[in-house]
Design an enzyme around this catalytic site. Structure first.
Site, mmCIF file in Angstrom:
data_model
loop_
_atom_site.group_PDB
_atom_site.id
_atom_site.type_symbol
_atom_site.label_atom_id
_atom_site.label_comp_id
_atom_site.label_asym_id
_atom_site.label_seq_id
_atom_site.Cartn_x
_atom_site.Cartn_y
_atom_site.Cartn_z
ATOM 1 N N CYS A 342 0.965 -1.269 0.051
ATOM 2 C CA CYS A 342 -0.290 0.116 -0.040
ATOM 3 C C CYS A 342 0.837 1.162 0.032
ATOM 4 O O CYS A 342 0.923 2.029 1.055
ATOM 5 C CB CYS A 342 -0.916 -0.225 1.465
ATOM 6 S SG CYS A 342 -1.731 -1.554 1.110
ATOM 7 N N TYR A 370 21.665 -5.889 -4.726
ATOM 8 C CA TYR A 370 20.731 -5.111 -4.081
ATOM 9 C C TYR A 370 19.323 -5.232 -4.382
ATOM 10 O O TYR A 370 18.471 -4.590 -4.440
ATOM 11 C CB TYR A 370 21.192 -3.361 -4.586
ATOM 12 C CG TYR A 370 22.829 -3.089 -4.534
ATOM 13 C CD1 TYR A 370 23.183 -3.089 -3.138
ATOM 14 C CD2 TYR A 370 23.376 -3.122 -5.614
ATOM 15 C CE1 TYR A 370 24.512 -2.790 -2.937
ATOM 16 C CE2 TYR A 370 24.671 -2.873 -5.478
ATOM 17 C CZ TYR A 370 25.206 -2.649 -4.003
ATOM 18 O OH TYR A 370 26.557 -2.316 -3.958
HETATM 19 N N1 LLP Z 1 32.793 -0.407 -1.662
HETATM 20 C C1 LLP Z 1 32.208 0.452 -0.983
HETATM 21 C C2 LLP Z 1 32.738 1.248 -0.023
HETATM 22 C C3 LLP Z 1 30.593 0.756 -1.349
HETATM 23 O O1 LLP Z 1 30.235 1.600 -0.567
HETATM 24 C C4 LLP Z 1 30.061 -0.058 -2.260
HETATM 25 C C5 LLP Z 1 28.606 0.296 -2.439
HETATM 26 C C6 LLP Z 1 30.622 -0.871 -2.955
HETATM 27 C C7 LLP Z 1 32.099 -1.055 -2.997
HETATM 28 C C8 LLP Z 1 30.207 -1.637 -4.271
HETATM 29 O O2 LLP Z 1 29.705 -0.878 -5.337
HETATM 30 P P1 LLP Z 1 29.067 -1.425 -6.730
HETATM 31 O O3 LLP Z 1 30.159 -1.952 -7.326
HETATM 32 O O4 LLP Z 1 28.078 -2.497 -6.213
HETATM 33 O O5 LLP Z 1 28.209 -0.264 -7.376
HETATM 34 N N2 LLP Z 1 21.742 0.168 -3.296
HETATM 35 C C9 LLP Z 1 22.107 0.842 -4.048
HETATM 36 C C10 LLP Z 1 23.589 0.602 -4.394
HETATM 37 C C11 LLP Z 1 24.418 1.058 -3.162
HETATM 38 C C12 LLP Z 1 25.908 0.982 -3.246
HETATM 39 C C13 LLP Z 1 26.611 1.275 -1.851
HETATM 40 N N3 LLP Z 1 27.837 0.982 -1.989
HETATM 41 C C14 LLP Z 1 21.615 0.167 -5.500
HETATM 42 O O6 LLP Z 1 20.568 -0.632 -5.323
HETATM 43 O O7 LLP Z 1 21.934 0.838 -6.757
#
Ligand code: LLP
Length: 416
Positions: A342, A370
């Site tokens: 909702c 995610y």
């Molecule tokens: N290293 C650090 C310090 C991080 O904070 C993150 C992600 C990564 C690596 C990995 O980043 P990636 O390669 O996955 O982009 N919930 C959001 C994404 C948040 C990312 C947070 N930090 C989404 O669903 O798009």
């Protein structure tokens, strides 16, 4: 390689029919392909292979399921954990592996419990994000009679050109410290017997579509490292994660990590580089399988909701969608996919072209990262099960929550 949503449109993944999975395990459920995961993990290793002293640590926050962590560890990657909870997941998933994977702990506000957990792992580097945090790590390492490998997260003030909720590299945000503070923290750590100044780190955001902002940040970090002396001057540079995969409407025109690594190979010598990819490893190896319940006007109402996959509601993310054994959705049209929660934000897709009918199974792609990790019990909804397809077999790698699970931790206050 054929994408997971294309496979879903064809009806099966590695010889396993998705309709059968839905029949047996119910919907909504997360389905992962071990083959796609292995292939993405080895693509990361291949992308950085030309850098002589490089390593990749998978960012566990993207998906912490133990079975997936085990596959990633077997592919030779280390891990980036954001909490004691994620560290415990890595420990459980990699028990008995030799050599042990390398580890780093990141995050803007580590608790004493987080730091204690990292100090308990000899192979872990703790990346500090404030002078206070560095002091806490030094005190705790000293009290435990240990020397802690530390890193410092610097905010290089680079715009990652991504959604504002996942941009972390702009000055004034809560992440990291400015360059001068970072240098002072590294020098301080270099001269403290309780600490080893091991890593200079930045992470400018997520879903970054082009290598250019990452190259800009890398250039700034290399210049900063040149200003360090002594032990700190020998440190590695960790450029974080953020390598974008695009969305249903547009895929990046380059492999972002490979393009960054190529630039580093040409422009930086004698430095060890680390990376923390999350999404680019797991996202495209997973899908959310859901069943169409009703059609109302231009709304396709399904049994999955924002509590199962939050990304469309939170970031207006556009995940690819396919009717299982049918068609891939067109990326512009008048149909929306909405869930039972909702909230007006409870959409899984908007403005797509999809002729779905009640009873159809839908596969929502790019859901390996995610997805489950951000799922909640909102609206009294048990979280979905997670399934892994490996070599033609299906394994339940996390069981579906039950309504009894949802009630188990609550207590009615008694007067006695
Ligand atoms: N290293 C650090 C310090 C991080 O904070 C993150 C992600 C990564 C690596 C990995 O980043 P990636 O390669 O996955 O982009 N919930 C959001 C994404 C948040 C990312 C947070 N930090 C989404 O669903 O798009």
């Amino acid at each position: 390689m054929t994408s997971i949503e294309q496979l879903a449109a064809a009806g099966e993944i590695d010889g396993v029919a998705l309709a059968e999975i839905a029949e047996q395990h119910g919907t909504p459920c997360y389905v992962y392909s071990a083959r796609q995961l292995r292939s993405a993990a080895s693509a990361v290793q291949a992308a950085i292979a030309a850098l002589p002293d490089s390593q990749a640590s998978y960012a566990v926050k993207a998906n912490g399921n133990l079975a997936l962590l085990r596959i990633i560890a077997e592919a030779g990657l280390g891990f980036d954990v954001g909490s004691a909870g994620e560290l415990a997941r890595v420990a459980a998933a990699t028990a008995g592996l030799n050599p042990k994977p390398h580890l780093c702990m990141t995050g803007p506000c580590k608790s004493a419990a987080d730091i204690a957990a990292a100090l308990g792992e000899p192979a872990a580097t703790i990346i500090c994000e404030s002078p206070d945090e560095l002091t806490r790590v030094a005190e705790m390492a000293g009290a435990a009679g240990k020397t802690a490998d530390i890193g410092v997260r610097v905010n290089p003030d680079v715009d990652a050109a991504t959604h504002r909720h996942i941009a972390t590299g702009i000055a004034g945000g809560k992440f990291g410290v400015d360059a001068d503070t970072g240098l002072a923290m590294m020098e301080k750590a270099g001269s403290d017997p309780r600490l080893r100044a091991a890593v200079l780190h930045c992470h400018i955001g997520s879903q970054i579509a082009r290598a250019q902002p990452l190259i800009e940040a890398a250039g700034a970090m290399i210049k900063l490292r040149d200003r360090l002396s002594g032990e700190a001057g020998e440190c590695r540079i960790d450029l974080g994660g953020g390598f974008g995969i695009g969305d249903a409407r547009q895929r990046p025109s380059e492999d972002v990590l490979a393009a960054l690594a190529d630039w580093l190979a040409d422009n930086a010598h004698g430095i060890g580089f680390s990376f923390q990819p999350g999404r680019s490893i797991v996202a495209r190896a997973g899908l959310l399988l859901a069943r169409v319940e009703y059609i109302k006007g231009n709304h396709i109402l399904i049994d999955a909701a924002m509590n199962d996959l939050l990304r469309p509601a939170l970031y207006e993310a556009q995940h690819p969608v396919a009717i299982v054994g049918g068609k891939l959705a067109g990326t512009s049209g008048s149909m929306n996919i909405a869930g039972p929660v909702c909230e007006s934000a409870d959409f899984l897709a908007r403005d797509i072209d999809l002729a779905a009918k009640p009873g159809d199974l839908l596969a929502i792609g790019d859901a390996g990262a995610y997805g489950f990790v951000m799922a909640s019990n909102y609206n009294g909804r048990p979280r979905p099960c997670e399934l892994l397809i490996d070599a033609g077999k299906v394994a339940v790698i996390r069981s579906r929550e039950t309504i009894a699970d949802l009630l188990a931790a609550d207590k009615i206050k008694s007067d006695g």
